[in-house]
Write an enzyme that holds these catalytic residues in place. Structure first.
Site, PDB file in Angstrom:
ATOM      1  N   SER A  86      10.207   3.368  -2.665  1.00 43.91           N
ATOM      2  CA  SER A  86       8.952   3.602  -1.581  1.00 43.91           C
ATOM      3  C   SER A  86       9.248   3.727  -0.256  1.00 43.91           C
ATOM      4  CB  SER A  86       8.015   2.392  -1.733  1.00 43.91           C
ATOM      5  OG  SER A  86       8.687   1.415  -1.433  1.00 43.91           O
ATOM      6  N   THR A 189       5.810   0.560   1.253  1.00 42.09           N
ATOM      7  CA  THR A 189       6.061   0.541   2.651  1.00 42.09           C
ATOM      8  C   THR A 189       7.032  -0.716   2.859  1.00 42.09           C
ATOM      9  OG1 THR A 189       3.742   1.452   3.018  1.00 42.09           O
ATOM     10  CG2 THR A 189       4.977   0.151   4.799  1.00 42.09           C
ATOM     11  N   THR A 207       8.029   4.139   5.590  1.00 48.39           N
ATOM     12  CA  THR A 207       7.847   4.401   4.056  1.00 48.39           C
ATOM     13  C   THR A 207       8.157   5.723   3.701  1.00 48.39           C
ATOM     14  OG1 THR A 207       5.964   4.297   2.436  1.00 48.39           O
ATOM     15  CG2 THR A 207       5.336   5.066   4.757  1.00 48.39           C
ATOM     16  N   ARG A 217       0.612  15.351   3.215  1.00 51.73           N
ATOM     17  CA  ARG A 217       0.036  14.227   3.373  1.00 51.73           C
ATOM     18  C   ARG A 217       0.618  12.942   4.096  1.00 51.73           C
ATOM     19  NH1 ARG A 217       0.863   8.288   2.161  1.00 51.73           N
ATOM     20  NH2 ARG A 217      -1.179   7.284   1.327  1.00 51.73           N
ATOM     21  N   THR A 240       0.172  -2.942   4.017  1.00 50.21           N
ATOM     22  CA  THR A 240       0.834  -2.092   3.138  1.00 50.21           C
ATOM     23  C   THR A 240       0.039  -1.752   1.828  1.00 50.21           C
ATOM     24  OG1 THR A 240       2.693  -2.370   1.314  1.00 50.21           O
ATOM     25  CG2 THR A 240       1.548  -4.326   1.975  1.00 50.21           C
ATOM     26  N   GLY A 241       0.010  -0.862   1.034  1.00 51.78           N
ATOM     27  CA  GLY A 241      -0.760  -0.430   0.069  1.00 51.78           C
ATOM     28  C   GLY A 241      -1.267   1.059   0.306  1.00 51.78           C
TER      29      GLY A 241
END
Length: 327
Positions: A86, A189, A207, A217, A240-241
């Site tokens: 990631s 991340t 990330t 994106r 994060t997420g």
């Protein structure tokens, strides 16, 4: 994710001692909803991979006293971690099979830099720092960021997926279904925030973004105020997420502003999660977590769901802590 839900007991730091005058003392704060602890210096990072990143950051801070250098060098460890899918060029690609990276860095005086949708650069966090220090801008993206990297002497890496990413990408292409799933290694991340013994703050975030995202994106990580925000007068926060959910509430800026208004770091993180849940549809498919430090050395963390953890390093030890969560 079982390893991410484990709790590691505190161990004594093996990194060098802080420079004279930099050693901080832990003290107890009985007020607010925080856990009662304050530390200066203090380094927090998202996820289990934050342990190795914090080790490096603490080493740099101990040897040089350079807080910005510490948060940069710390997350560079994760950018090179071939097991991490990631962060870095080894991360899972977009739906075109191309790894594109995002990163940001910020100082407590408001100085900041970021890059988005950048290709072939091994250390986007270092490129973000160059944007902060060598240009009048805050963000460079895409081909412009790549050209700037070349001008600054960054080597271009071969545009080739790591063996693990290539294997998973080929498997994904059998269905080509894009569906973000909570708590998996496609939106993890690394965000790092740090408080020096002098009360100064800095942070970094880097990330490879969502796996199999649309080409072009950009997530929350390079957006100042979303994935990262730092203010010496108040504190710092990182996220994060699922980036889209964090951008919608300017999550890190929100947390710092709540702390400015008197909330503890823990209270601010919890309010940010409540706000995120209220502003995002299909919350069943969303995981997000926040970390925060205030200028006194108190800290907090909170996530939408179980599974988020964070690394903590201070003068007395280091540990991996499971965050509290809402759902």
């Amino acid at each position: 994710m079982s390893s991410r839900r484990s709790f590691l007991k505190k161990s004594i730091l093996s990194t060098p001692l802080l420079l004279p005058g930099m050693i901080g003392t832990a003290c107890v704060n009985s007020g607010g909803k925080d856990n009662g602890e304050k530390f200066k210096p203090l380094i927090l990072s998202t996820w289990e991979h934050g342990m190795a990143a914090n080790d490096k950051a603490w080493e740099v801070l101990s040897e040089t006293g350079d807080l910005v250098g510490a948060v940069e060098q710390g997350v560079k460890v994760t950018e090179l971690d071939l097991e991490n899918l990631s962060v870095g060029l080894q991360g899972l690609p977009d739906r075109e099979g191309i790894a594109t990276l995002d990163a940001s860095i910020m100082k407590g005086d408001g100085s900041c830099g970021s890059v988005g949708f950048v290709r072939q650069i091994k250390h986007p966090i270092s490129l973000a720092r160059k944007v902060m220090e060598e240009t009048p801008h805050v963000m460079l993206v895409g081909e412009g960021a790549r050209r700037f990297a070349i001008e600054q002497g960054f080597p271009l890496e071969e545009e080739k997926l790591s063996p693990k990413s290539e294997e998973l990408f080929q498997e994904w292409k059998k269905t080509s279904e894009y569906k973000p799933i909570i708590n998996i290694e496609n939106h993890d991340t690394i965000g790092m925030i740090a408080l020096g013994a002098d009360g100064k703050l800095a942070g970094s975030c880097t990330t490879s973004g969502l796996a199999y995202k649309m080409h072009g994106r950009v997530g929350d990580s390079p957006i100042i105020g979303a994935g990262l925000f730092v203010d010496d007068e108040v504190g710092a926060a990182t996220a994060t997420g699922l980036g889209e959910s964090i951008i919608r509430i300017c999550g890190s800026f929100l947390i710092v502003e709540l702390m400015r208004q008197g909330r503890t770091p823990q209270e601010a993180c919890e309010e940010a999660v409540r706000r995120l849940i209220s502003k995002n549809k299909n919350i069943d498919d969303i995981q997000a977590g926040f970390l925060a430090i205030n200028k006194e050395g108190a800290y907090g963390a909170y996530s939408v769901r179980q599974g988020f953890n964070y690394a903590r390093h201070h003068a007395d030890g280091k540990d991996l802590i499971d965050s509290k969560f809402k759902l």
